[in-house]
Design a protein around this motif. Structure first.
Motif, PDB file in Angstrom:
ATOM      1  N   GLN A 307       6.486 -33.796   2.428  1.00 41.47           N
ATOM      2  CA  GLN A 307       5.632 -33.441   3.909  1.00 41.47           C
ATOM      3  C   GLN A 307       5.850 -33.065   4.914  1.00 41.47           C
ATOM      4  OE1 GLN A 307       3.921 -35.980   1.784  1.00 41.47           O
ATOM      5  NE2 GLN A 307       3.453 -34.295   0.641  1.00 41.47           N
ATOM      6  N   ASP A 308       7.789 -33.621   4.969  1.00 47.71           N
ATOM      7  CA  ASP A 308       8.436 -32.744   6.198  1.00 47.71           C
ATOM      8  C   ASP A 308       8.131 -31.519   6.173  1.00 47.71           C
ATOM      9  OD1 ASP A 308      10.352 -34.110   7.903  1.00 47.71           O
ATOM     10  OD2 ASP A 308      10.935 -31.759   7.208  1.00 47.71           O
ATOM     11  N   PRO A 309       8.061 -30.808   7.055  1.00 48.12           N
ATOM     12  CA  PRO A 309       8.190 -29.083   7.711  1.00 48.12           C
ATOM     13  C   PRO A 309       9.121 -28.440   6.626  1.00 48.12           C
ATOM     14  CG  PRO A 309       7.442 -30.184   9.250  1.00 48.12           C
ATOM     15  CD  PRO A 309       7.655 -31.364   8.720  1.00 48.12           C
ATOM     16  N   LEU A 310      10.115 -29.413   6.896  1.00 46.71           N
ATOM     17  CA  LEU A 310      11.706 -28.654   5.880  1.00 46.71           C
ATOM     18  C   LEU A 310      11.438 -28.315   4.228  1.00 46.71           C
ATOM     19  CD1 LEU A 310      14.264 -27.440   6.478  1.00 46.71           C
ATOM     20  CD2 LEU A 310      15.427 -29.880   6.191  1.00 46.71           C
ATOM     21  N   ILE A 311      10.531 -30.231   4.225  1.00 42.93           N
ATOM     22  CA  ILE A 311      10.373 -29.459   2.812  1.00 42.93           C
ATOM     23  C   ILE A 311       9.408 -29.567   1.957  1.00 42.93           C
ATOM     24  CG2 ILE A 311      10.807 -31.885   1.196  1.00 42.93           C
ATOM     25  CD1 ILE A 311      13.297 -31.516   2.665  1.00 42.93           C
ATOM     26  N   ALA A 312       8.359 -29.218   2.798  1.00 41.55           N
ATOM     27  CA  ALA A 312       7.107 -29.098   2.118  1.00 41.55           C
ATOM     28  C   ALA A 312       7.024 -27.325   1.798  1.00 41.55           C
ATOM     29  CB  ALA A 312       5.671 -29.003   3.278  1.00 41.55           C
ATOM     30  N   PRO A 313       7.467 -26.472   2.879  1.00 43.61           N
ATOM     31  CA  PRO A 313       7.147 -25.098   1.170  1.00 43.61           C
ATOM     32  C   PRO A 313       8.529 -25.047   0.195  1.00 43.61           C
ATOM     33  CG  PRO A 313       8.725 -24.745   3.734  1.00 43.61           C
ATOM     34  CD  PRO A 313       8.170 -26.464   3.395  1.00 43.61           C
ATOM     35  N   VAL A 314       9.560 -25.698   0.311  1.00 45.91           N
ATOM     36  CA  VAL A 314      10.174 -25.706  -1.157  1.00 45.91           C
ATOM     37  C   VAL A 314       9.532 -26.723  -2.044  1.00 45.91           C
ATOM     38  CG1 VAL A 314      12.437 -27.280  -1.450  1.00 45.91           C
ATOM     39  CG2 VAL A 314      12.433 -25.596  -0.092  1.00 45.91           C
ATOM     40  N   ASN A 315       8.621 -27.412  -1.324  1.00 44.47           N
ATOM     41  CA  ASN A 315       7.968 -28.858  -2.080  1.00 44.47           C
ATOM     42  C   ASN A 315       6.920 -27.954  -3.346  1.00 44.47           C
ATOM     43  OD1 ASN A 315       7.575 -31.260  -3.794  1.00 44.47           O
ATOM     44  ND2 ASN A 315       5.497 -31.259  -2.849  1.00 44.47           N
ATOM     45  N   GLN A 316       6.324 -27.048  -2.292  1.00 48.61           N
ATOM     46  CA  GLN A 316       5.277 -25.953  -2.648  1.00 48.61           C
ATOM     47  C   GLN A 316       5.438 -24.874  -4.406  1.00 48.61           C
ATOM     48  OE1 GLN A 316       2.919 -24.053   0.050  1.00 48.61           O
ATOM     49  NE2 GLN A 316       1.927 -22.801  -1.510  1.00 48.61           N
ATOM     50  N   HIS A 317       6.820 -24.133  -3.791  1.00 47.88           N
ATOM     51  CA  HIS A 317       6.832 -22.880  -4.285  1.00 47.88           C
ATOM     52  C   HIS A 317       8.014 -23.363  -5.646  1.00 47.88           C
ATOM     53  CE1 HIS A 317       4.663 -20.279  -1.516  1.00 47.88           C
ATOM     54  NE2 HIS A 317       5.591 -21.233  -0.152  1.00 47.88           N
ATOM     55  N   LEU A 318       8.927 -24.460  -4.980  1.00 46.20           N
ATOM     56  CA  LEU A 318       9.648 -24.726  -6.448  1.00 46.20           C
ATOM     57  C   LEU A 318       8.477 -25.300  -7.699  1.00 46.20           C
ATOM     58  CD1 LEU A 318      12.993 -26.136  -5.232  1.00 46.20           C
ATOM     59  CD2 LEU A 318      12.419 -23.750  -6.502  1.00 46.20           C
ATOM     60  N   PHE A 319       7.589 -25.603  -7.592  1.00 45.45           N
ATOM     61  CA  PHE A 319       6.313 -25.649  -8.393  1.00 45.45           C
ATOM     62  C   PHE A 319       5.843 -24.552  -8.708  1.00 45.45           C
ATOM     63  CE2 PHE A 319       1.727 -26.972 -11.014  1.00 45.45           C
ATOM     64  CZ  PHE A 319       2.359 -27.711 -11.069  1.00 45.45           C
ATOM     65  N   GLY A 320       6.949 -23.923 -10.027  1.00 44.79           N
ATOM     66  CA  GLY A 320       5.973 -22.356 -10.950  1.00 44.79           C
ATOM     67  C   GLY A 320       6.889 -21.513 -10.292  1.00 44.79           C
ATOM     68  N   GLY A 321       7.878 -21.854  -9.746  1.00 45.81           N
ATOM     69  CA  GLY A 321       8.981 -20.724  -8.601  1.00 45.81           C
ATOM     70  C   GLY A 321      10.687 -21.451  -8.924  1.00 45.81           C
ATOM     71  N   TRP A 322      10.849 -20.098  -8.532  1.00 46.40           N
ATOM     72  CA  TRP A 322      12.538 -20.404  -7.477  1.00 46.40           C
ATOM     73  C   TRP A 322      13.075 -18.496  -7.004  1.00 46.40           C
ATOM     74  CZ3 TRP A 322      13.541 -22.368 -13.483  1.00 46.40           C
ATOM     75  CH2 TRP A 322      13.447 -21.031 -14.478  1.00 46.40           C
ATOM     76  N   GLU A 323      13.857 -18.664  -6.449  1.00 48.24           N
ATOM     77  CA  GLU A 323      14.476 -18.028  -5.866  1.00 48.24           C
ATOM     78  C   GLU A 323      15.571 -16.740  -6.531  1.00 48.24           C
ATOM     79  OE1 GLU A 323      16.735 -17.006  -0.958  1.00 48.24           O
ATOM     80  OE2 GLU A 323      16.528 -19.331  -2.246  1.00 48.24           O
ATOM     81  N   GLY A 324      15.565 -16.021  -7.234  1.00 49.66           N
ATOM     82  CA  GLY A 324      16.268 -14.934  -7.516  1.00 49.66           C
ATOM     83  C   GLY A 324      18.690 -15.328  -7.651  1.00 49.66           C
TER      84      GLY A 324
END
Length: 379
Positions: A307-324
Motif C-alpha cells: 500500500q506504500d504510495p510507490l508500490i500501490a500503482p504497480v501492485n494494482q496494474h500488474l494484476f491484469g496488465g504489464w508494460e510493453g
C-alpha cells in the motif's frame, strides 16, 4: 577477425522466418488470445494498450575457449497475439545453423554447431518484434471459454510445477472463501506479494523449484521462482496458468528503474511473467514478482507494504496488465534442447551453449561471452 573469416561470416549470413513467426502453441495446444528516485507522493503506473512499439533485439555470442565441438542455442521470439507480434529474424555465424522448434510449446530457437577446429566460434541473432502495453478491462466480458483439453493442459503438473501436496494445500488455504476463478487468482496474487520476497542474491532469474520453496519455507527468489510459484498455485486449484519467458528491452515509461532495461546492454534483463486463463476474459496478464522487485530494490530501503504510495500503482496494474517495454520469447517449461547432451532446462530465455567439457554457465555472460542489445525503431 581476419579477412577470410569476415568473408566467411558474410557468406554465412541468412535471413529466415520473415513474417512467418508461429504462435506460442501448436495445433495440439489451446489457441493464444491471449529509475528514478521515488517521489514522496503517489506515483503513476498505468500501462494502457493502443500504441505499438517496434524493437530490434540482437544477441551476440562469442565462445572464448572452445573445447571440441561447440553447440549454441538462442531463443527466438515465438509469441503472436494481441500484445506482441514476432516478425523476421536473421543471423550471421561461422557455424552450421538451423531453426529448431520445441514440439511441446512451440518455442523457436536458433541452433548452431561449430566445427571442432573452429578457433573463434560466434553467432549473432537479430529479431524484430512489435509490442504494446496490456491492461485488462474487468468491466468488459466476452465469450472466452477454455475447452476441456486446453484446461487440462494448462493445469497439469510439470517437473518444476507440481500441483499436489504442499502446493495444493497452500493454494487451498490462500483461496479460502473465493467463489470464482477471478477471486481465486486475486487471492493468490496477493498471497505472493505478501508472503514471498525478492532475493537479489539469487543467480539469474532463479530455479523455479516451487516445491522446494514451500518445503523449506524459503520464499525468497526472483521472477522464475515467484511467478512460477504463482502459476503452480493457480494450477493446483484448477485455474489454467503459465509462465511467459522474455526480456526487458527498454526503460519503463513510468520512471520505475527496476521495471525497465538498458537497451545498450541487456545482460541480466531476462524476466518471466505469468498469465492466467479466466472465463469471459481469456488469457490475462499477471506479474506479482515485479511487485516484490519494486518493493525490495526500487529504493535503498526495502518497502514492506504493497500500500506504500510507490508500490500501490504497480501492485494494482500488474494484476491484469504489464508494460510493453518487454518482449516474450516463449512459454516453454522443462525444455529438452534438440541435439543437447545436457539435462533439461527449467525454462528457455537465456543463450545456452555446450562444448566437450559440458554446458556453459548461462548466468555468466562475461565468461560465456554474450551480449544482448535492443534498438527501438521509429516510424
Amino acid at each position: 577477425m581476419t579477412t577470410v573469416q569476415a568473408a566467411a561470416c558474410a557468406d554465412s549470413r541468412r535471413t529466415f522466418l520473415k513474417n512467418s513467426a508461429v504462435a506460442l502453441a501448436s495445433t495440439a495446444l489451446p489457441a493464444i488470445s491471449f529509475a528514478q528516485s521515488p517521489a514522496p507522493t503517489q506515483r503513476q503506473f498505468s500501462p494502457a494498450p493502443g500504441t505499438w512499439r517496434t524493437f530490434e533485439v540482437t544477441t551476440r555470442v562469442d565462445i572464448l575457449k572452445p573445447q571440441g565441438q561447440t553447440r549454441v542455442w538462442l531463443p527466438i521470439p515465438s509469441v503472436n497475439n494481441d500484445w506482441q507480434q514476432s516478425l523476421e529474424s536473421s543471423f550471421s555465424s561461422n557455424g552450421k545453423a538451423s531453426l529448431e522448434v520445441d514440439t511441446h510449446y512451440g518455442a523457436r530457437m536458433l541452433y548452431v554447431e561449430f566445427a571442432d577446429n573452429e578457433a573463434k566460434p560466434f553467432v549473432e541473432l537479430t529479431s524484430r518484434v512489435q509490442t504494446q502495453n496490456r491492461a485488462q478491462d474487468w468491466g468488459k466480458k466476452d465469450a472466452s471459454l477454455v475447452d476441456a483439453e486446453a484446461r487440462a493442459y494448462w493445469t497439469r503438473p510439470t517437473e518444476l510445477l507440481p500441483t499436489g501436496g504442499l502446493v495444493r494445500k497452500t493454494a487451498l488455504a490462500a483461496t479460502r472463501g473465493a467463489k470464482t476463478d477471478v477471486e481465486k487468482v486475486k487471492k493468490l496474487y496477493d498471497w505472493i506479494v505478501v508472503n514471498t520476497f525478492r532475493e537479489p542474491k539469487v543467480r539469474g532469474c532463479g530455479a523455479g523449484d516451487i516445491e522446494s520453496m514451500l518445503e523449506t519455507g524459503n520464499l525468497g527468489g526472483k521472477c522464475a521462482d515467484l511467478n512460477a510459484l504463482f502459476v503452480g498455485l493457480c494450477r493446483s486449484v484448477g485455474v489454467p496458468a503459465r509462465d511467459v519467458y522474455g526480456l526487458r528491452v527498454a526503460p519503463s515509461a513510468f520512471g520505475y528503474r527496476e521495471l525497465g532495461g538498458n537497451p545498450a546492454s541487456l545482460k541480466g534483463a531476462q524476466h518471466c511473467r505469468a498469465e492466467v486463463y479466466l472465463a469471459g476474459f481469456g488469457w490475462v496478464a499477471m506479474d506479482p514478482a515485479d511487485v516484490t522487485k519494486v518493493m525490495r530494490q526500487e529504493t535503498p530501503q526495502w518497502i514492506k507494504s504493497a500500500q506504500d504510495p510507490l508500490i500501490a500503482p504497480v501492485n494494482q496494474h500488474l494484476f491484469g496488465g504489464w508494460e510493453g517495454n518487454w518482449m516474450g520469447y516463449n512459454v516453454a517449461h522443462d525444455v529438452s534442447l534438440p541435439h543437447s547432451r545436457g539435462p533439461k532446462l527449467g525454462f528457455f530465455m537465456y543463450p545456452t551453449a555446450e562444448n566437450a567439457a559440458g554446458r556453459l554457465d548461462s548466468y555468466e555472460p562475461d565468461q560465456f561471452k554474450y551480449q544482448i542489445t535492443a534498438t527501438e525503431l521509429k516510424g
